[in-house]
Design a protein around this motif. Structure first.
Motif, PDB file in Angstrom:
ATOM      1  N   GLY A   1       9.467  -3.099   1.730  1.00 60.20           N
ATOM      2  CA  GLY A   1      10.181  -1.900   0.921  1.00 60.20           C
ATOM      3  C   GLY A   1       9.643  -1.396  -0.380  1.00 60.20           C
ATOM      4  N   ALA A   2       8.816  -2.413  -0.786  1.00 59.88           N
ATOM      5  CA  ALA A   2       8.144  -2.128  -2.151  1.00 59.88           C
ATOM      6  C   ALA A   2       7.059  -1.245  -2.186  1.00 59.88           C
ATOM      7  CB  ALA A   2       8.008  -3.544  -2.918  1.00 59.88           C
ATOM      8  N   LEU A   3       6.694  -0.840  -3.128  1.00 62.11           N
ATOM      9  CA  LEU A   3       5.354   0.079  -3.371  1.00 62.11           C
ATOM     10  C   LEU A   3       4.062  -0.691  -3.850  1.00 62.11           C
ATOM     11  CD1 LEU A   3       7.283   3.181  -4.577  1.00 62.11           C
ATOM     12  CD2 LEU A   3       6.174   3.011  -2.664  1.00 62.11           C
ATOM     13  N   PRO A   4       2.982  -0.277  -3.447  1.00 58.04           N
ATOM     14  CA  PRO A   4       1.660  -0.678  -3.965  1.00 58.04           C
ATOM     15  C   PRO A   4       1.541  -0.030  -5.218  1.00 58.04           C
ATOM     16  CG  PRO A   4       1.294   0.562  -2.156  1.00 58.04           C
ATOM     17  CD  PRO A   4       2.611   0.557  -2.231  1.00 58.04           C
ATOM     18  N   GLN A   5       1.756  -0.822  -6.320  1.00 56.06           N
ATOM     19  CA  GLN A   5       2.016   0.079  -7.668  1.00 56.06           C
ATOM     20  C   GLN A   5       0.534  -0.007  -8.380  1.00 56.06           C
ATOM     21  OE1 GLN A   5       4.870  -2.008 -10.220  1.00 56.06           O
ATOM     22  NE2 GLN A   5       4.166  -0.688 -12.114  1.00 56.06           N
TER      23      GLN A   5
ATOM     24  N   GLU B   1      -3.892  -2.772  -5.045  1.00 56.52           N
ATOM     25  CA  GLU B   1      -2.994  -2.923  -3.992  1.00 56.52           C
ATOM     26  C   GLU B   1      -3.032  -1.820  -2.966  1.00 56.52           C
ATOM     27  OE1 GLU B   1       1.167  -4.166  -4.912  1.00 56.52           O
ATOM     28  OE2 GLU B   1       0.300  -6.428  -4.817  1.00 56.52           O
ATOM     29  N   LEU B   2      -2.964  -0.661  -3.478  1.00 59.23           N
ATOM     30  CA  LEU B   2      -2.962   0.716  -2.605  1.00 59.23           C
ATOM     31  C   LEU B   2      -4.222   0.418  -1.777  1.00 59.23           C
ATOM     32  CD1 LEU B   2      -1.628   3.300  -1.796  1.00 59.23           C
ATOM     33  CD2 LEU B   2      -3.114   4.374  -3.215  1.00 59.23           C
TER      34      LEU B   2
ATOM     35  N   ARG C   1       7.750  -8.164   1.406  1.00 61.46           N
ATOM     36  CA  ARG C   1       8.804  -7.038   1.013  1.00 61.46           C
ATOM     37  C   ARG C   1       8.213  -5.602   1.328  1.00 61.46           C
ATOM     38  NH1 ARG C   1      12.220  -9.552  -2.522  1.00 61.46           N
ATOM     39  NH2 ARG C   1      11.602 -11.536  -3.528  1.00 61.46           N
TER      40      ARG C   1
ATOM     41  N   LEU D   1       3.220  -7.849   1.401  1.00 63.47           N
ATOM     42  CA  LEU D   1       3.546  -6.762   1.812  1.00 63.47           C
ATOM     43  C   LEU D   1       4.524  -7.151   3.260  1.00 63.47           C
ATOM     44  CD1 LEU D   1       2.675  -3.556   2.274  1.00 63.47           C
ATOM     45  CD2 LEU D   1       0.833  -4.393   3.766  1.00 63.47           C
TER      46      LEU D   1
END
Lengths: 345, 555
Positions: free
Chosen positions: B331-335, B339-340, B329, B326
């Motif tokens: 700017g990446a999303l928890p997919q 991860e969320l 990066r 996190l």
């Protein structure tokens, strides 16, 4: 990034520079000299001056922060004077016991820049060097600035760098590992005199364990040499992008400079390195950055219209990616980058 | 996301549009404001990683508007948006860095550090007499620090303190002939002696944040450091900084609505807390290292603490790697769900730290959540849980989120424009989540409070018993107003000034509903792992399932 770039070398305060703007420097060149302060000593002032401790202020010829040479007058009044017993830095003047606290300066130590290039500018506490090299940037790293010959230590970008694979042949070199290295492998590399390691991924715990070992060794005084680590993709077991790995292989044997804390690797006399571009298009080769595909490469086969929810429930723009293992999966566009070969492919 | 989740209003042919843009360190948020049927509305909003181009943001917004806009302008939407007037703000390009030298880590050092960090500075190096290092080691560390300013603290005002002078001497030696400013925030008696250690004009004396062992007064130092930061790092552009803009917008909302409002903006690097009273007077804390991608959550012990408070079983090592990714990066999303869950766990921990400061007053009428993780949570109930679990707003509080991310750019408007800007878009600014009654105290398993809900035109609900440790969600839709009768059990408080056992409150609903929360402040979790996860999962499920009337209540 390729071509030449400006690199800023931070200099500790008190460093005496040995180069000028325009000078060409080599990675192993001494760019300055520095004397580390040692344990401070008390220099009595009141008694030699025959004054009370709270009366020495008017006699002082230095103040905290002053750098003095051995024999230089620290205080003088009515023909009496006190000279510095050693070259050092004045840290304080005590009105309590009428003494000066002086940190003697140790022997001169060379400051190495670890980069090749031309001195572009001299700033306060920094030297800016124009570095003509291919640049590879990572997402993090740790350790010191180092330089050495680039060698590849694994057969495939997905391989783990094993401790047993590190031998004296890697001494003084920058070793390209694979998807991971254990704390044991990192410790062995350092013990073997490896200058630095480049990895796709590393487990946070392994890195912490390695750093703790180094800290303890440093405290015990048994550590010599510098060591840097560059992390290219992320934390966990993450392979190096195959395109970049092939490029490293093609450039094995070149001189390189690694700056772990800045996440930077320069490779000299090298062709352009593969680059990354956000927001890939259909047909682009990509690398994924988040689980469950972290570090995997593939090709974008379609951009999905409208928003689609990830398995975490976040609605977002997605690309349909054919991964190298044959799987076809939707991946958030925010989580992938196009990998662009030096020839633009 | 390249397109909005919000229904877009039609764009008129006159194409009176403006763009509100917040250029964050990880994500850029954009909103289109257009005039529709005589009113200015937020017509669309979108967010994208900051590494993407501005043209991508415009294209995303135009695509979203395309289906709704007048056909005469739909083909020209990208051009119209690209040319539209912009009100924008940005995350500071870099935080101000300072070196701190103080006598003790726990007294003078702690007070000075808190003031500095609340003002948006990052303490790059801290040296104290009791830090376990030798003077030479401290000197080397200070010499190596790359800083914009030096902060010196120590000594109580009534006593002076020679050790503080020793530390000042150390800084003078480390700084050498540098030009960076020195702030003396220690004993007032020593100000002149400290100034004499440096060249004329280098030292600015500010009121001691720890004037006595019992007292901490960080405000003057914080204010001075805020001004210094603006002068050194973003000269002339402080209003365009997102944390500053967020604070200004919340303060104006409080003034205009005559409410006490607390706002929290959790970004990738920065975290901002603002508490504003009905008059628009505000106190803020801006933590340059308080965001989700900051090092504070990956320090030793951080991942374990977050893993401990997750409702699902995730290995601590996996949590540590996910948090590091996190950071690496942002700017990446928890997919994945896992991860969320980790990201939300980290957000709760950071919000709790931000709200734990004693300068934060209890009893806000409205709590606003902002930032991608909170306001962009996949489900509104998740946003509500982040705010409730993290901030623990004691009492009866309305909760809302800034989904479109428009508060920071609106706060960048000039003094003579901000009221008009906020007033014009007031109905669209926030997405109301609903309301919450949060209590403190009570015995586990026993009733903490009872609530009766009266709604005009509807039968009353309740009284509903809420037991200590329980979280219940009642239906209360957006725009619905309810009168609450709250009866507290002995030992339970909702922060009301008197020890009244009964109180009344008026609340309005939102997309989540009315949360009755007797989980104590701060949250108390079972020690046994299985019990803890079961309790955390039950709380999560209580908020995220469809709200239902309690059994036995009137239809």
């Amino acid at each position: 990034m390729n071509g030449s770039s400006l690199h800023r070398i931070r200099l500790q305060r008190g460093t005496a520079l040995a180069v000028r703007v325009g000078a060409e420097i080599r990675p192993d060149e001494v760019i300055g000299l520095r004397r580390e302060p040692l344990a401070p000593i008390l220099v009595p002032v009141a008694r030699p001056l025959r004054r009370k401790p709270d009366e020495i202020a008017e006699a002082m010829r230095v103040r905290p922060g002053s750098r003095v040479r051995a024999g230089e007058v620290l205080a003088r009044i009515n023909g009496h004077e006190v000279a510095a017993p050693q070259t050092g830095l004045v840290l304080g003047v005590s009105r309590g016991d009428g003494s000066i606290l002086l940190a003697p300066l140790g022997p001169e130590e060379p400051v190495i820049g670890h980069v090749r290039g031309r001195v572009h500018a001299i700033e306060e506490n920094a030297l800016v060097v124009e570095v003509p090299a291919a640049t590879v940037t990572g997402v993090g790293g740790s350790g010191d600035a180092v330089h050495g010959e680039l060698v590849v230590g694994v057969h495939n970008p997905e391989d783990e760098l094993r401790a047993a694979a590190i031998d004296v042949g890697a001494t003084g070199k920058i070793l390209v590992g694979g998807s991971r290295a254990s704390a044991e492998a990192l410790t062995r590399a350092r013990a073997m005199g490896v200058a630095g390691i480049v990895l796709g991924g590393v487990l946070d715990k392994e890195l912490r364990d390695f750093e703790a070992i180094q800290r303890r060794r440093r405290e015990a005084g048994g550590m010599t040499g510098s060591f840097g680590l560059l992390l290219l993709e992320g934390f966990g077991k993450v392979g190096i992008d195959p395109q970049l790995f092939s490029w490293f292989r093609a450039h094995a044997g070149r001189m390189a400079s690694l700056f772990g804390a800045d996440g930077l690797l320069y490779i000299y006399d090298a062709g352009s390195a593969p680059t990354r571009r956000p927001l890939p298009r259909v047909g682009d080769r990509i690398v994924a950055h988040r689980r469950p595909f972290q570090g995997r490469g593939g090709v974008v086969v379609a951009l999905l219209e409208d928003l689609h929810a990830t398995s975490s429930g976040i609605p977002t723009s997605m690309a349909l990616v054919r991964f190298e293992d044959g799987r076809l999966a939707p991946v958030p566009l925010a989580n992938i980058e196009a990998t662009v070969a030096p020839d633009g492919r | 996301m390249r397109a909005s989740q919000r229904s877009a209003a039609a764009l008129p042919t006159t194409t009176e549009v403006s763009m509100l843009v917040d250029n964050g360190s990880a994500w850029t948020k954009g909103a289109v404001v257009g005039r529709s049927r005589g009113r200015w509305r937020i017509a669309a909003h979108a967010a994208q990683p900051s590494s993407w181009q501005d043209a991508d943001l415009v294209a995303g917004l135009a695509a979203h508007l395309g289906g709704h806009a007048d056909p005469r302008v739909s083909e020209r939407l990208q051009r119209i948006l690209a040319d539209a007037p912009r009100i924008s703000c940005h995350t500071p390009s870099r935080p101000g860095r300072l070196a701190l030298a103080a006598v003790s880590a726990d007294l003078s050092g702690r007070a000075a550090r808190r003031a500095a960090e609340s003002a948006g500075w990052v303490v790059a190096e801290a040296a104290t007499v009791d830090d376990g290092r030798s003077a030479a080691e401290r000197l080397v560390a200070l010499q190596a620090a790359e800083v914009d300013a030096w902060l010196l603290a120590g000594g109580f005002d009534a006593e002076g303190g020679e050790m503080a002078l020793d530390m000042a001497g150390l800084v003078a030696a480390a700084r050498g002939d540098g030009r960076s400013p020195v702030v003396w925030a220690g004993s007032a008696q020593l100000a002149a002696r400290v100034a004499s250690l440096f060249e004329p004009g280098a030292v600015r004396a500010v009121a001691n944040p720890r004037p006595s062992p019992e007292r901490e007064e960080p405000l003057p130092l914080r204010r001075y450091l805020e001004a210094l930061l603006e002068r050194l790092v973003e000269p002339g552009g402080a209003r365009q900084l997102a944390p500053v803009g967020f604070g200004r917008a919340v303060a104006e909302l409080a003034r205009a609505s005559q409410l006490r409002i607390a706002g929290v903006d959790l970004g990738a690097r920065y975290a901002t807390w603002i508490a504003a009273d009905e008059g628009g007077h505000a106190e803020s804390r801006i933590l340059a290292s308080g965001g989700l991608a900051s090092p504070s959550i990956t320090v030793p012990g951080g991942p374990a603490r977050i893993a401990h408070a997750l409702p699902i079983a995730i290995d601590e090592l996996a949590v540590a790697d996910a948090l590091q990714n996190l950071r690496a990066r942002p700017g990446a999303l928890p997919q994945t769900e896992e991860e969320l869950s980790i990201v939300h766990g980290a957000a709760r921990a950071l919000l709790a730290e931000l709200a734990a400061d004693e300068s934060v007053p209890d009893g806000a009428d409205l709590l606003i959540g902002a930032g991608r993780t909170v306001a962009g949570a996949p489900r509104p109930a998740q946003a509500m849980q982040l705010l409730l679990d993290g901030v623990r707003p004691l009492g009866v509080t309305q909760l809302a989120i800034d989904v479109a991310g428009v508060l920071p750019p609106l706060g960048a408007l000039g003094n003579d424009e901000i009221a008009e800007g906020i007033g014009t878009l007031r109905d669209d600014l926030l997405t109301p989540l609903g309301a919450a009654v949060v209590s403190q105290g009570g015995r586990a398993g026993h009733v903490a409070f009872r609530v009766t809900v009266h709604r005009v035109g509807w039968p009353s609900l309740g009284p509903i018993e809420v037991r200590a440790g329980q979280l219940t969600l009642l239906p209360l839709g957006r725009g619905q107003v309810a009168e609450l009768e709250i009866e507290l059990e002995s030992g339970v408080t909702i922060g009301t000034p008197r020890r009244a056992r009964r109180s009344h409150a008026t609340v309005s609903g939102g997309v989540v509903g009315l949360a009755l929360d007797a989980r104590d402040v701060p949250l108390v979790l079972p020690r046994r792992t299985d019990d803890r996860r079961a309790v955390l999962a039950a709380w999560r499920d209580a908020l995220q399932r469809e709200p239902t009337r309690p059994a036995g209540s009137a239809a």
